[in-house]
Every structure is written in C-alpha cells, then in structure tokens.
Design an enzyme around this catalytic site. Sequence first.
Site: not given
Length: 191
Positions: A16, A18, A111, A146
């Site tokens: 976590g 980010n 990403h 995705v």
Amino acid sequence: MSRPPVRVAVLISGTGSNMRALVEGGGDAYAVALVLSNRAEAPGLAWASERGIPTIAIPHAPYGKDRQAHEAAIDEALRDHDIQVVALAGYMRVLTPWLVGRWSGRMLNIHPSLLPKYPGLDTHRRALEAGDAEAGCTVHLVSEGVDEGPILNQARVPVMADDTPETLAARVLEAEHRLYPQALAAFCAGL
Ligand code: GRF
C-alpha cells in the site's frame, strides 16, 4: 463556489505504498474516504485506520470461484461510503467486466511500465531484458482488458547499466508515488 473533494476509495492487496502517497497527496480535488483490501492482513489497512480513514477487508477466499459475488460485496461497500472514484493501487485481482462496467470512467489504476509496453506482471525484468533505456509508470482508466484502458499520465525514469529488476522497481516506485496523486487530483478536478 468550491465543491467538496471527490470521495475516492483506494483498493490494495499488499504494502500500500501508493495508497499512502494518495492519502498524503489529497487536497482540494480529492480525499481518500475508504481503503479496501481483499487481504485482511494487508499492512496498508492498519496504516490507514490509524489515520482515521475507514477501512474494510473483503477476503476473496470465502467466495471461491464466484468472482462476481466478491465484487458485489466490494461494490456495496463503495456505495455505502458514497465513493465517487476508485483508485486501484496494487490490487492484485483481475476484475470482471461487471465491476469494471459499474465504475466505467471512474476507476483508475497505476501500472509499473510505460504502457502499452509490458502489461501484466514482471514489468521491470522484461524492460531490462529488452535493453530499454528508460522505464516508468502509467496511470490509466480501467477497462475490461488488463492494463489496456485509456492512458491518463505517465512518468519516465532512466534505466541504469547496473540495474536489477529490484533497483529499477525501486526507482519506478518513487516515480509512482509522485505521479499517482497528481494524476488522480487532475482527474478529479476535471470531473
Ligand atoms: C506498484 O508497483 C503498482 O504499480 C503495481 O503494484 C505495486 C503496488 O505497490 N500495480 P504498493 O502496494 O503500492 O506499494
């Protein structure tokens, strides 16, 4: 007249980091109003809870193969908390078209590659094997494929000659922590 910050839920599965950057980067444009994880032991949940942010764990195991039932529970929690925008931040479950459709245009992901290069896992090893001179990260809207949705923002970092996947990942992660709060704030300001 200024409006209240957009209510954002952050979905995590692990560390976590980010999510922490998103919480700390909140301001006029958005506020993190919920942190949700599919893993009860995700360290980020305790961190958020200590800061007074509502947290919910909805483990996927009890739902077995019924992904949509798990997502229905997530969706209910999001709506219970009046969430307007969802930010995926290391959420390690592939979402079904059902949940993606429910939040179409209101769900972001980060990403760790310069999409459309290297969707999926192992991005840093793949960038090194390809001999890329630069790497980076992408904030994009979530679509059914995705890591395929429309790109909102990217940040670039150099690849060093002696990089390993781990050293490159650390450099990209720092860039993620700068990019995601900026991208989310700009997105929310434009809603
Ligand atoms: C980040 O590299 C993010 O881009 C990817 O998963 C990682 C999550 O790290 N989707 P953290 O949990 O935010 O520290």
